[in-house]
Write a protein that holds these residues in place. Structure first.
Motif, PDB file in Angstrom:
ATOM      1  N   HIS A 105       0.596  -1.395  -0.207  1.00  0.00           N
ATOM      2  CA  HIS A 105       0.427  -0.509  -0.111  1.00  0.00           C
ATOM      3  C   HIS A 105       1.340   1.242  -0.705  1.00  0.00           C
ATOM      4  O   HIS A 105       2.013   1.180   0.747  1.00  0.00           O
ATOM      5  N   PRO A 106       0.467   2.388  -0.820  1.00  0.00           N
ATOM      6  CA  PRO A 106       0.993   3.729  -0.630  1.00  0.00           C
ATOM      7  C   PRO A 106       0.869   4.579   0.441  1.00  0.00           C
ATOM      8  O   PRO A 106       2.071   5.127   0.561  1.00  0.00           O
ATOM      9  N   SER A 107       0.189   3.917   1.379  1.00  0.00           N
ATOM     10  CA  SER A 107       0.109   4.882   2.542  1.00  0.00           C
ATOM     11  C   SER A 107       1.355   4.379   3.423  1.00  0.00           C
ATOM     12  O   SER A 107       1.536   5.390   4.129  1.00  0.00           O
ATOM     13  N   ARG A 108       1.532   3.568   3.207  1.00  0.00           N
ATOM     14  CA  ARG A 108       3.313   2.942   4.288  1.00  0.00           C
ATOM     15  C   ARG A 108       5.026   4.165   3.699  1.00  0.00           C
ATOM     16  O   ARG A 108       4.783   4.311   5.084  1.00  0.00           O
ATOM     17  N   THR A 109       4.078   4.388   2.541  1.00  0.00           N
ATOM     18  CA  THR A 109       5.199   5.441   2.978  1.00  0.00           C
ATOM     19  C   THR A 109       4.970   6.977   3.241  1.00  0.00           C
ATOM     20  O   THR A 109       6.111   7.233   3.980  1.00  0.00           O
ATOM     21  N   LYS A 110       4.422   6.496   3.388  1.00  0.00           N
ATOM     22  CA  LYS A 110       3.724   8.603   4.034  1.00  0.00           C
ATOM     23  C   LYS A 110       3.258   7.746   5.282  1.00  0.00           C
ATOM     24  O   LYS A 110       3.751   9.220   5.750  1.00  0.00           O
ATOM     25  N   LEU A 111       3.308   7.147   5.925  1.00  0.00           N
ATOM     26  CA  LEU A 111       3.078   7.010   7.652  1.00  0.00           C
ATOM     27  C   LEU A 111       4.780   6.437   8.132  1.00  0.00           C
ATOM     28  O   LEU A 111       5.448   7.399   9.004  1.00  0.00           O
ATOM     29  N   ILE A 112       5.243   6.109   7.112  1.00  0.00           N
ATOM     30  CA  ILE A 112       7.753   6.753   7.617  1.00  0.00           C
ATOM     31  C   ILE A 112       7.713   7.484   7.079  1.00  0.00           C
ATOM     32  O   ILE A 112       8.192   8.232   8.227  1.00  0.00           O
ATOM     33  N   GLU A 113       7.062   8.487   6.557  1.00  0.00           N
ATOM     34  CA  GLU A 113       7.474   9.460   6.129  1.00  0.00           C
ATOM     35  C   GLU A 113       7.326  10.990   7.250  1.00  0.00           C
ATOM     36  O   GLU A 113       7.568  11.966   8.197  1.00  0.00           O
ATOM     37  N   LEU A 114       5.205  10.183   7.571  1.00  0.00           N
ATOM     38  CA  LEU A 114       4.928  11.195   8.690  1.00  0.00           C
ATOM     39  C   LEU A 114       5.369  10.726  10.267  1.00  0.00           C
ATOM     40  O   LEU A 114       5.805  11.767  11.544  1.00  0.00           O
ATOM     41  N   LEU A 115       6.517   9.820  10.051  1.00  0.00           N
ATOM     42  CA  LEU A 115       6.719   9.475  11.822  1.00  0.00           C
ATOM     43  C   LEU A 115       8.399   9.923  12.100  1.00  0.00           C
ATOM     44  O   LEU A 115       9.048  10.059  12.655  1.00  0.00           O
ATOM     45  N   ALA A 116       8.771  10.171  10.700  1.00  0.00           N
ATOM     46  CA  ALA A 116      10.322  10.606  10.149  1.00  0.00           C
ATOM     47  C   ALA A 116      10.433  11.956  10.492  1.00  0.00           C
ATOM     48  O   ALA A 116      11.262  12.780  10.636  1.00  0.00           O
ATOM     49  N   ILE A 117       9.829  12.861  10.176  1.00  0.00           N
ATOM     50  CA  ILE A 117       9.265  14.592   9.999  1.00  0.00           C
ATOM     51  C   ILE A 117       8.533  15.071  11.037  1.00  0.00           C
ATOM     52  O   ILE A 117       8.722  15.572  11.522  1.00  0.00           O
ATOM     53  N   SER A 118       7.515  14.307  11.568  1.00  0.00           N
ATOM     54  CA  SER A 118       6.884  15.305  12.757  1.00  0.00           C
ATOM     55  C   SER A 118       6.893  15.489  14.037  1.00  0.00           C
ATOM     56  O   SER A 118       7.711  14.453  13.998  1.00  0.00           O
ATOM     57  N   PRO A 119       6.820  16.442  14.405  1.00  0.00           N
ATOM     58  CA  PRO A 119       7.089  16.520  15.630  1.00  0.00           C
ATOM     59  C   PRO A 119       6.278  15.066  17.085  1.00  0.00           C
ATOM     60  O   PRO A 119       7.011  15.009  17.928  1.00  0.00           O
ATOM     61  N   ALA A 120       5.068  14.783  16.312  1.00  0.00           N
ATOM     62  CA  ALA A 120       4.805  13.387  17.299  1.00  0.00           C
ATOM     63  C   ALA A 120       5.517  12.256  17.032  1.00  0.00           C
ATOM     64  O   ALA A 120       5.134  11.102  17.296  1.00  0.00           O
ATOM     65  N   GLY A 121       6.023  12.360  15.450  1.00  0.00           N
ATOM     66  CA  GLY A 121       6.328  10.807  14.955  1.00  0.00           C
ATOM     67  C   GLY A 121       7.541  10.457  16.606  1.00  0.00           C
ATOM     68  O   GLY A 121       8.293  10.894  17.261  1.00  0.00           O
TER      69      GLY A 121
END
Length: 577
Positions: free
Chosen positions: A36-52
């Protein structure tokens, strides 16, 4: 089962690490994690988000059977922004080893990591690779590259990238102008700013911030006024950061009244930085009482002073000679919960020392809850020189040597202390130590802005095209000021030479050359501005005071520490600096 669209909507709502982990678990349990392409978005969110969580992003990445370039880029982006940006360079190299299809985003994130890590060598390697990959027409990527070169101090390399760009955008101009301004090449920054307008580009708020910074460094009032006019015309003064920069520019050009006018007429709400900038402006110009008044006004405006506010106010007391007021403010800070740092102590030590209260200054140092830094001992050494306290100077010099300081100023000050006592043997010993430690004295220089052009002078300078006229004007001045009681301060020339040679050594200091050029190059009544890289000497100070009276000129000198506004034979510092 969540659809493709539902997963993206869930991603947008992930505002905590728990929610991200829940989404990760959902992708695994539904069998969609590997595809699923959402996988990449999830990794990105975890990597750059202050809450990640970057570490958790890396764990998820390692669970992917065949990671794509996008997956790698998601982690790379986070690494470039983390506290150890060198990891992004290692990650990029790993991508190369895996023979992935590197794209422009990959190079952009890796370059941002180089910028934060100040990794010039790695940036040059990336430069050659992005050319090989065929990304040499990517404006965003080349702008990031020149920004890296500028931030690592290689401005010529940055300029080469900029000049070779086939297409530029506003960000390219801004990166180059800011790089030159922040890289101590403000004259070139202003030249590029003017070229930008000539080529039909419309500067934005980022552009004018770079230009205003350049004007501040140069003390270029005329050019600064032009930039300010543009700011007002384009309504960029609704941005508080731009207003702060305008205030700072006028203050550093020596026109604190203009700075205060901008401060009082702001349509946007003042921030803590706005107040601090204005207080420091008063401090640099010796308006101690106005700085203290502004500190009091902050509270009524609903802005709580911070450590920087109090430091600016202490500096104002220092520059204005308000010793008792400064000590009272410092005592108040100690009992009111202000987090004191070494700079606060240093300011009070300098304040007491310059007032001749050297023992109290030394006691303050001994009472500090943290270790004194190099600057603090240099302050004590400086005031020891002023008051001829050899014992205190030797003690401060010893402390500096123990801390590994190798500044030319340390050696010169101690040498001057000995020379003032005619202890020439000790002077020779200090100068021999300078040679052995390969310490070179910083040359004094001054510059002045005439008709939008910057003219730089060094001591005894004869390289200026108008040097004959300048020296002729100085000869005229020397003849005229003797009638006003001027006697050269030859005791300041701390060399074992005759009085005539000492007077000649004083005659052609860089600030005198700059003032003389201002007199022959501007119409009567025009203020003359001079910027000096060192502190103005006592002889030049007395010299320029008389000139301001004879020629009926306002002369503004910004030295390393503060402003001196000479008018009608009086200086704004009241001979206290």
């Amino acid at each position: 089962m969540a659809t493709h669209i539902n997963l993206y909507s869930l991603l947008k709502k992930c505002n905590s690490l728990i929610h991200m982990k829940q989404l990760h678990a959902h992708l695994i349990t539904t069998g969609k994690f590997q595809f699923h392409p959402s996988r990449t978005k999830l990794i990105e969110l975890l990597a750059i988000s202050p809450a990640g969580n970057l570490s958790f992003a890396a764990i998820i990445f390692r669970q992917i059977q065949n990671p794509s370039t996008n997956d790698y880029n998601a982690v790379l982006r986070g690494l470039a922004q983390c506290s150890q940006p060198t990891q992004s360079i290692s990650w990029y190299r790993n991508m190369l080893r895996c023979l992935l299809n590197i794209d422009a985003l990959t190079c952009s994130f890796a370059l941002k990591g180089c910028a934060r890590a100040l990794a010039f060598s790695e940036a040059t390697q990336l430069h050659s690779q992005l050319l090989r990959f065929g990304f040499d027409a990517d404006v965003l990527l080349l702008t990031t590259l020149l920004d890296v070169y500028a931030k690592t101090g290689f401005l010529d390399a940055a300029h080469k990238v900029f000049d070779e760009m086939v297409i530029r955008d506003i960000a390219s101009w801004n990166a180059m102008i800011s790089g030159l301004a922040q890289g101590s090449r403000p004259n070139e920054a202003m030249g590029l700013f003017n070229r930008m307008k000539e080529e039909g580009w419309k500067p934005n708020d980022v552009t004018v911030l770079g230009a205003l910074s350049a004007c501040s460094q140069l003390g270029a009032l005329k050019q600064g006024e032009v930039v300010h006019g543009y700011v007002v015309d384009e309504k960029l003064d609704k941005n508080v950061i731009v207003c702060n920069a305008v205030i700072d520019m006028y203050a550093k050009c020596g026109f604190v009244d203009k700075a205060y006018l901008v401060f009082n007429s702001m349509s946007c709400r003042k921030t803590l930085i706005t107040w601090n900038t204005m207080i420091m402006a008063f401090a640099m110009n010796g308006d101690g009482y106005k700085a203290l008044d502004l500190l009091d006004r902050m509270a009524s405006d609903g802005t709580c002073p911070d450590a920087v506010s109090y430091l600016a106010a202490l500096c104002a007391c220092n520059h204005a000679g308000l010793v008792d007021e400064g000590v009272r403010l410092f005592d108040f800070m100690k009992v009111s919960g202000v987090k004191l740092n070494v700079k606060h102590y240093g300011s009070v030590v300098d304040l007491l020392g310059r007032a001749g209260r050297l023992q109290e200054a030394y006691d303050i140092i001994n009472s500090m809850p943290m270790l004194p830094d190099v600057v603090l001992w240099q302050s004590l050494l400086g005031v020891s020189k002023t008051y001829g306290n050899v014992e205190m100077a030797e003690m401060a010099s010893k402390k500096l040597a123990e801390m590994g300081s190798n500044s030319c100023g340390d050696f010169v000050l101690l040498s001057n202390v000995y020379a003032a006592q005619q202890r020439w043997k000790d002077v020779g010993r200090v100068r021999e130590a300078m040679v052995n430690n390969d310490v070179r004295k910083v040359p004094g220089f001054s510059y002045t802005e005439i008709d939008g052009r910057i003219h730089k002078f060094i001591n005894r300078d004869q390289s200026h095209p108008n040097s004959k006229e300048i020296y002729a004007k100085l000869d005229e001045i020397k003849f005229r000021i003797k009638g006003y009681g001027y006697i050269a301060e030859t005791n300041l020339v701390l060399h074992d030479i005759g009085d005539e040679d000492k007077e000649n050594a004083l005659n052609y200091h860089s600030e005198k050359l700059a003032v003389a050029y201002g007199l022959i190059s501007t119409v009567d009544g025009t203020p003359i501005q001079v910027i000096k890289n060192l502190r103005i000497c006592v002889d030049c100070h007395a010299f320029i005071k008389i000139i301001s009276n004879i020629f009926n000129r306002e002369i503004i000198v910004r030295d390393r520490a503060r402003f001196h506004r000479f008018k009608d034979g009086v200086c704004s510092c009241r001979d206290y600096w």
